[in-house]
Design an enzyme around this catalytic site. Structure first.
Site: not given
Ligand SMILES: Cc1ncc(C[n+]2csc(CCOP(=O)(O)OP(=O)(O)O)c2C)c(N)n1
Ligand SMILES: [Mg+2]
Length: 822
Positions: A500, A530-531, A556, A598
């Protein structure tokens, strides 16, 4: 966010309707008579032959599973066998037009696809090539076994080889395609273009996208087919894979002949069920799976439902869809309608479907129907078809016999070499580049604005007068990572990176700033959020032979790529029997300041999984050297980076971070400060907490702490730590991870085991609280502080004269906290 594409409100705010076109459903309507001009009689009979081989192979497995017997041969197979009886036409049709440069990926139910693709490859390869492939595989062991007593031609020998390699794999024999380490659900054979089959439903959904990217980015011939089930349409990796594969940028932003869609077919083998869940009418809402394509992109993914009960309908679709891919208009979605006559597995009692339904599909059986068509159209006689069947039964019996004979087909000998699997966990190679050719770059490296700016930076944290260098002039940790990465981009033509905000933004933490100027789109691009697919595509890219860096913006978000990081990335090298390597680096940034979702250090989760190398540098010198090593290697590396220290300068390596290339071997901890009173072992950013603690110990109590920076978690050389403990007799371990289950707990346990005799006190771990990470303003109550380490030393290791602890590390308190689960 490419500035070249202006988004104009005047246009976007205009009213309009989205129009959907028609999605064809079962539109193939040619008779076999009409197809005579497109196929030779031999070809049409071969289609029948291949379907019969699959049917018999699966029937044999069904008999073995349910009766422990087939044609007089008894055997007990305790492992899985997800059979595809009923689905043969869809597999053979899918494979018929594919060449060996076309790759297929599959699912837990892929025996039929393996055999179909293998038979198709055998038909297309010449004798010499076939023999070469067979004799090169695993040192020729598999070939030798089938060659013994065989007197047919090479093509027939290759069919024996295919059936034996597949069955030996299913039965966990060393002669199996993956040395028995893959098994029924993970078997594959890349020389025939058969890539991993995946026991995780939908697992191939994003991995196959990476394979298609590999072909596109490296200009390799062929297409990729992702064979997955209808129920996998409910899986995250499939949706993410579809999103990744259909990004506009391939058509809008990629340049020159790289412009255009991916050569990929998502082929849903739609047998209408996911185990017992009926996808049409119960567990999904699509009614007809091909409908999904309509919403994905304006091309509607060229989606189509085809009749997977008719091999000629499937072949027709593949011929048409391959053309679309050649025109760079992919990807394509195929909804291949079929039916699984067999149970989900042989123990399935089919309680979720009626006998009538099964019988209705049996009445339309593709092999019988197709065979009858061959006979009525005069292409084959019933006798010749019957002899194909009886020949096949004999062949499968022979293959079963040699596979189940322990003398002929032993398993991997773990008695004589108990470490045999361990030796296959990593490929451990050192390769500057994965392919010999000029890397495509936009400008010479010296002209890169960031490279030029870095030239003027000071590569040590203090200047010649000992004054601290300002942040603006300082060579920072992020620069160390950048230098290693840009260097590799100019060395390895296969290297690609995505994630990203990786391109124009320069990565969320500016590590990639300057790379956009250096690299064309196809080597560095922004991904969807879209990890799963970010990692999954990297896995597919790596297993095909390319080197890749994928980025997860915050640690995270690793949970979002959980299956890819925990189940796929670590396992394929060893599950392949070491036939593939995985030159994949996943950069994971560990956060702070942004609260509970995070700011977590999950390095222990990754380190727990066998098959990953885990790195966590804390200085610019280490970051550059370790990234160089990670990128020189051929193993998957999770490279953690703490956001807290992206801007630190080099404090330890004098005279500073070298401009030239160097490697730091993964696994060696580094002694950052020498001392003999107590050892502090740190991981990541807590190196600096350890330094502050050591300063306090020295100033207040005259103690000299030895500070060791772990630098890597896996592999890890304990020797220097043991040597230190021999000297100090005491050790405290610290990291930013919540202490329960952290990697420092693992290290403390191992140190206890290895150095018990030298310890004057137990190793003590000072980690973060077992809480949510609170807001930045409260972080000092969550992350380990120098005072906490002093408290722990004072209460658990050695009293520090006059020290008044703030935190209670007493046994009572620890028992209480553990009992409360905090
Ligand atoms: C992620 C995941 N969830 C559940 C399972 C258990 N499981 C194995 S196969 C299967 C059904 C899959 O259905 P489909 O994708 O349609 O393939 P089919 O079995 O019909 O070939 C399920 C739920 C699994 N292996 N992986
Ligand atoms: Mg299904």
């Amino acid at each position: 966010m490419p500035k070249t594409q202006n988004i104009d409100p005047k246009i976007l705010r205009l009213p309009q309707f989205i129009e959907f076109g028609k999605i064809p459903v079962n539109q193939y309507n040619r008779t076999i008579e009409e197809e005579k001009k497109n196929f030779s009689a031999d070809d049409l009979i071969r289609i029948y032959h291949d379907m019969v081989i699959i049917r018999e192979f699966e029937t044999m497995l069904n008999d073995i599973k349910t009766k422990n017997e087939y044609n007089g041969i008894t055997y007990n197979h305790p492992g899985p066998a997800h059979l595809s009886i009923g689905q043969e036409a869809s597999a053979v049709g899918m494979a018929y037009t594919l060449g060996i440069d076309d790759f297929i990926f599959g699912s837990h139910r892929s025996h039929g696809e393996i055999l179909a693709k293998g038979l198709s490859a055998i038909n297309k390869l010449g004798d010499k090539d076939l023999y070469k492939i067979m004799s090169n595989y695993h040192g020729g062991g598999t070939l030798k076994t089938v060659e013994k007593g065989f007197d047919g031609d090479t093509r027939e020998l290759a069919i024996h080889f295919l059936l034996y390699g597949a069955l030996a794999e299913i039965f966990a024999r060393e002669n199996g395609f993956n040395k028995g380490l893959g098994g029924s659900m993970h078997a594959f054979f890349t020389p025939f273009g058969i890539y991993p089959n995946n026991a995780i439903v939908g697992g191939s959904g994003d991995i196959s996208v990476g394979a298609a990217l590999y072909k596109k980015i490296n200009r390799k011939p062929g297409i990729v087919v992702c064979n997955i089930g209808d129920a996998s349409m409910g899986c995250g990796p499939v949706w993410e894979g579809i999103c990744f594969a259909t990004m506009d940028q391939y058509k809008t932003l990629w340049e020159g002949d790289y412009k255009g869609g991916l050569p990929l077919i998502f082929n849903f083998m739609n047998n209408l069920y996911g185990m017992g869940g009926q996808t049409m009418g119960e567990t999904m809402g699509y009614d007809i799976l091909a409908r999904i394509g309509a919403g994905v992109n304006p091309e509607m993914m060229h989606a189509e439902r085809i009749d997977g009960y008719n091999p000629l309908a499937v072949i027709d679709a593949y011929k048409r869809k391959k053309k679309i891919l050649e025109e760079k208009k992919g990807p394509v979605l195929l909804d291949t309608l079929t039916y699984r006559i067999s149970g989900h597995s042989p123990s399935d009692a089919s309680s979720y479907r009626s006998k009538e339904e099964i019988e209705a599909w049996q009445n339309e059986d593709s092999i019988i129907t197709y065979g009858n068509n061959l006979v009525t159209s005069g292409i084959a006689s019933q006798d010749s078809l019957d002899s194909i069947k009886s020949y096949t039964a004999k062949l499968i019996t022979h293959i079963l016999q040699i596979t189940t004979d322990d003398k002929i087909s032993p398993q991997l000998d773990l008695n004589s070499d108990p470490d045999a699997i361990g030796k296959m966990m990593f490929s451990n190679r050192s390769e500057e580049k994965m392919e010999e050719r000029e890397p495509e770059v936009l400008i010479p490296m010296e002209e890169n604005p960031r490279v030029k700016a870095i030239k003027n930076k000071v590569r040590f944290y203090t200047d010649s007068e000992g004054k601290h260098v300002s942040k603006a002039r300082l060579f920072q940790l992020r620069d160390g990572i950048f230098e290693a990465i840009i260097d590799r981009f100019y060395k390895d033509p296969t290297l690609a990176a995505w994630g990203e905000e990786n391109r124009d933004w320069g990565g969320a933490f500016a590590v990639y700033r300057g790379l956009t100027e250096a690299l064309p789109y196809h080597r560095l691009f922004n991904s969807p959020i879209s990890e799963g697919a970010i990692v999954g595509a990297a896995i597919g890219y790596g297993m095909c032979g390319g080197r890749v860096i994928a980025e997860i913006m915050y640690c995270d978000f690793l949970g979002r790529s959980g299956d890819e990081v925990f189940n796929q990335l670590p396992k394929w090298q060893s599950m392949s029997g070491n036939t593939i390597s995985m030159p994949v680096v996943i950069r994971v940034s560990v956060g702070s300041k942004y609260g509970a979702q995070h700011s977590q250090d999950w390095s222990a989760l990754a380190a727990h999984i066998p098959g990953l190398k885990i790195v966590f540098p804390a200085t610019p010198y280490d970051a550059k050297g370790l990234m160089n090593s990670a990128l020189q290697g051929t193993d998957p590396v999770i490279f953690f980076e703490s956001q807290r220290i992206y801007d630190v300068g080099e404090m330890f390596h004098k005279p500073g971070v070298p401009e030239e290339y160097y490697e730091i071997q993964l696994g060696d901890p580094d002694i950052k400060r020498i001392g003999d009173d107590i050892t502090i072992l740190s991981l990541g950013a807590t190196l600096y907490t350890a330094i502050k603690t050591a300063d306090l110990l020295n100033q207040k109590w005259g103690l000299n702490a030895e500070i060791i920076d772990a630098r890597t978690l896996v592999p890890f050389n304990y020797q220097p730590v043991i040597e230190s403990v021999k000297k100090t007799g005491r050790i405290v371990l610290t990291s930013d991870a919540s202490s329960r289950g952290s990697f420092m707990k693992e290290m403390a346990q191992t140190i206890t085991e290895l150095a018990f005799d030298y310890l004057d006190a137990p190793p003590v771990v000072v980690g973060s609280r077992n809480w949510i990470t609170p807001a930045y303003e409260m972080e000092e109550y969550f992350f380990p502080q120098p005072g906490w380490i002093l408290d722990a030393i004072h209460q658990k290791i050695m009293p520090l004269n006059g020290h008044v602890p703030h935190n209670d590390y007493s046994t009572d308190k620890m028992i209480k906290l553990n009992r409360e689960g905090v």
